[in-house]
Design a protein around this motif. Structure first.
Motif, short mmCIF file in Angstrom:
data_model
loop_
_atom_site.label_atom_id
_atom_site.label_comp_id
_atom_site.label_asym_id
_atom_site.label_seq_id
_atom_site.Cartn_x
_atom_site.Cartn_y
_atom_site.Cartn_z
N ILE A 246 0.83 -1.20 0.00
CA ILE A 246 0.00 0.00 0.00
C ILE A 246 0.87 1.26 0.00
CG2 ILE A 246 -1.65 1.34 1.36
CD1 ILE A 246 -2.83 -1.29 2.35
N SER A 247 0.61 2.14 -0.96
CA SER A 247 1.30 3.43 -1.00
C SER A 247 0.36 4.56 -0.62
CB SER A 247 1.89 3.68 -2.40
OG SER A 247 0.87 3.73 -3.38
N ASN A 248 -0.94 4.32 -0.73
CA ASN A 248 -1.95 5.30 -0.33
C ASN A 248 -3.02 4.57 0.46
OD1 ASN A 248 -4.26 7.08 -0.29
ND2 ASN A 248 -3.25 8.28 -1.89
N TYR A 249 -2.95 4.68 1.79
CA TYR A 249 -3.82 3.88 2.66
C TYR A 249 -5.30 4.20 2.45
CZ TYR A 249 -5.73 1.82 6.93
OH TYR A 249 -6.48 1.09 7.80
N ASP A 250 -5.66 5.49 2.47
CA ASP A 250 -7.06 5.88 2.38
C ASP A 250 -7.70 5.44 1.07
OD1 ASP A 250 -6.96 7.05 4.89
OD2 ASP A 250 -6.45 9.03 4.11
N VAL A 251 -6.97 5.62 -0.03
CA VAL A 251 -7.51 5.24 -1.33
C VAL A 251 -7.63 3.72 -1.44
CG1 VAL A 251 -7.15 5.32 -3.83
CG2 VAL A 251 -6.68 7.34 -2.44
N THR A 252 -6.65 3.00 -0.88
CA THR A 252 -6.72 1.53 -0.89
C THR A 252 -7.95 1.05 -0.13
OG1 THR A 252 -4.31 1.30 -1.04
CG2 THR A 252 -5.54 -0.61 -0.25
N GLU A 253 -8.22 1.67 1.01
CA GLU A 253 -9.40 1.30 1.81
C GLU A 253 -10.68 1.50 1.01
OE1 GLU A 253 -11.87 3.21 5.48
OE2 GLU A 253 -9.68 3.22 5.68
N LYS A 254 -10.80 2.65 0.33
CA LYS A 254 -11.99 2.93 -0.47
C LYS A 254 -12.10 1.95 -1.64
CE LYS A 254 -13.35 6.49 1.91
NZ LYS A 254 -14.60 6.42 2.73
N MET A 255 -10.97 1.61 -2.25
CA MET A 255 -10.98 0.67 -3.36
C MET A 255 -11.43 -0.72 -2.89
SD MET A 255 -7.87 -0.35 -5.99
CE MET A 255 -6.95 -1.31 -4.75
N LEU A 256 -10.92 -1.15 -1.76
CA LEU A 256 -11.32 -2.44 -1.20
C LEU A 256 -12.81 -2.45 -0.87
CD1 LEU A 256 -8.34 -3.31 1.17
CD2 LEU A 256 -9.25 -4.79 -0.63
N GLN A 257 -13.28 -1.37 -0.27
CA GLN A 257 -14.70 -1.27 0.09
C GLN A 257 -15.58 -1.39 -1.16
OE1 GLN A 257 -15.69 2.36 2.11
NE2 GLN A 257 -17.71 1.64 2.73
N TYR A 258 -15.16 -0.72 -2.22
CA TYR A 258 -15.92 -0.78 -3.48
C TYR A 258 -15.99 -2.21 -4.01
CZ TYR A 258 -16.76 -0.37 -8.51
OH TYR A 258 -17.24 -0.55 -9.78
N PHE A 259 -14.85 -2.89 -4.06
CA PHE A 259 -14.83 -4.24 -4.61
C PHE A 259 -15.58 -5.23 -3.73
CE2 PHE A 259 -10.83 -2.88 -6.96
CZ PHE A 259 -11.45 -2.89 -8.20
N ILE A 260 -15.49 -5.07 -2.41
CA ILE A 260 -16.21 -5.97 -1.50
C ILE A 260 -17.72 -5.80 -1.69
CG2 ILE A 260 -16.74 -6.45 0.93
CD1 ILE A 260 -13.80 -5.67 1.53
N GLU A 261 -18.18 -4.56 -1.72
CA GLU A 261 -19.61 -4.30 -1.90
C GLU A 261 -20.09 -4.78 -3.26
OE1 GLU A 261 -20.12 -0.16 -1.18
OE2 GLU A 261 -19.91 -0.33 1.00
N LYS A 262 -19.28 -4.60 -4.29
CA LYS A 262 -19.66 -5.06 -5.63
C LYS A 262 -19.74 -6.58 -5.68
CE LYS A 262 -18.45 -4.59 -10.52
NZ LYS A 262 -17.55 -3.95 -11.52
N ALA A 263 -18.81 -7.25 -5.00
CA ALA A 263 -18.81 -8.72 -5.01
C ALA A 263 -20.01 -9.29 -4.26
CB ALA A 263 -17.51 -9.24 -4.38
N LEU A 264 -20.39 -8.66 -3.15
CA LEU A 264 -21.50 -9.17 -2.34
C LEU A 264 -22.86 -8.76 -2.87
CD1 LEU A 264 -20.07 -8.62 1.26
CD2 LEU A 264 -20.26 -10.77 0.01
#
Length: 210
Positions: free
Chosen positions: A75-93
C-alpha cells in the motif's frame, strides 16, 4: 490453514499492483478489475474505481487523475486503498453487502510486519469481519493445484505487476523465498522504450486487463 473458508460469507482477494481479483467460495472469481482509482484533485473525492476508472484515462479534464494506490505489491496510499477495497467488497457481495465477510488477502512474501498490518487494517476498515493474510506464492501454489502439505519441495514463481515472488514450499509453509521489485510493469516499460527508440513508435502504458 484455510479452514476459515468453511463457514460464513468468505472472500479471497488478490490485491495486486496492476489487477484486483475477488473470489467468493462456491462462485469462483467474480471480479477481475484494474487496481486504479480516479480522483478529483480539486475536491479530493473518488469518482470511479477499477475498470470504470481505467476507461477514464486520457478522456477527462486535467483535475481528474487516475492513480494506483499500491506500489510494488504494498500500500502506497492507505485511504484510497481502503476505499478501493470497500468498493470491490460491496460489488462482489451485491445485495448482501450488509454482511461482514471473512476475507483472505494475498501479499508478497517480502512484506514487513508493518506493511502486512496496513493491509489487514485497510481490509477491516473496508468492512471485513475477520482478515487472514496469505503470502502470494502459497496462494499461487494452492491455486495451481499443488499439494503444499507434502514433504517435498515445490518451487513457485509468481510474476505480478509490481513484484515477482519466488518460493520453495513444503509441508504447508515456505521453506525459502525471495521477492524482486521487477515484474510486469517493468516489462511493459522496457518494451515501450525499445519500440520508441528502435521503431519510432509511440505506445501508451495503459492498464493491463490480466
Amino acid at each position: 490453514m484455510l479452514d476459515f473458508m468453511s463457514f460464513g460469507e468468505n472472500i479471497g482477494i488478490d490485491l495486486g499492483t496492476a489487477t484486483v481479483l475477488v473470489y467468493i467460495k462456491g462462485q469462483g472469481i467474480v471480479i477481475r478489475e484494474p487496481s486504479v482509482v480516479a480522483i478529483d484533485k480539486d475536491s479530493n473525492s473518488i469518482l470511479a474505481v477499477g475498470e470504470e476508472a481505467r476507461r477514464m484515462l486520457g478522456r477527462t479534464p486535467g483535475n481528474i487523475v487516475a492513480i494506483r494506490p499500491l506500489r510494488e505489491g504494498v500500500i502506497s496510499n492507505y485511504d484510497v486503498t481502503e476505499k478501493m477495497l470497500q468498493y470491490f467488497i460491496e460489488k462482489a457481495l451485491g445485495k448482501r453487502s450488509f454482511v461482514k465477510p471473512t476475507i483472505a488477502v494475498c501479499v508478497p512474501s517480502s512484506v514487513t510486519e508493518v506493511e502486512k498490518r496496513a493491509v489487514e487494517d485497510a481490509t477491516r476498515q473496508a468492512g471485513a469481519r475477520r482478515v487472514h493474510i496469505i503470502e502470494e506464492p502459497i496462494a499461487a501454489a494452492i491455486g495451481s493445484g499443488i499439494d503444499i502439505s507434502r514433504a517435498c519441495g515445490s518451487m513457485v514463481v509468481d510474476i505480478g505487476g509490481g513484484t515477482t515472488d519466488i518460493a520453495v514450499i513444503s509441508l504447508g509453509g515456505t521453506v525459502v523465498s525471495y521477492s524482486l521489485k521487477i515484474a510486469g510493469d517493468n516489462f511493459d516499460d522496457a518494451i515501450i522504450r525499445y519500440m520508441r527508440k528502435n521503431i519510432t513508435c509511440l505506445l501508451g502504458n495503459g492498464q493491463r486487463k490480466n
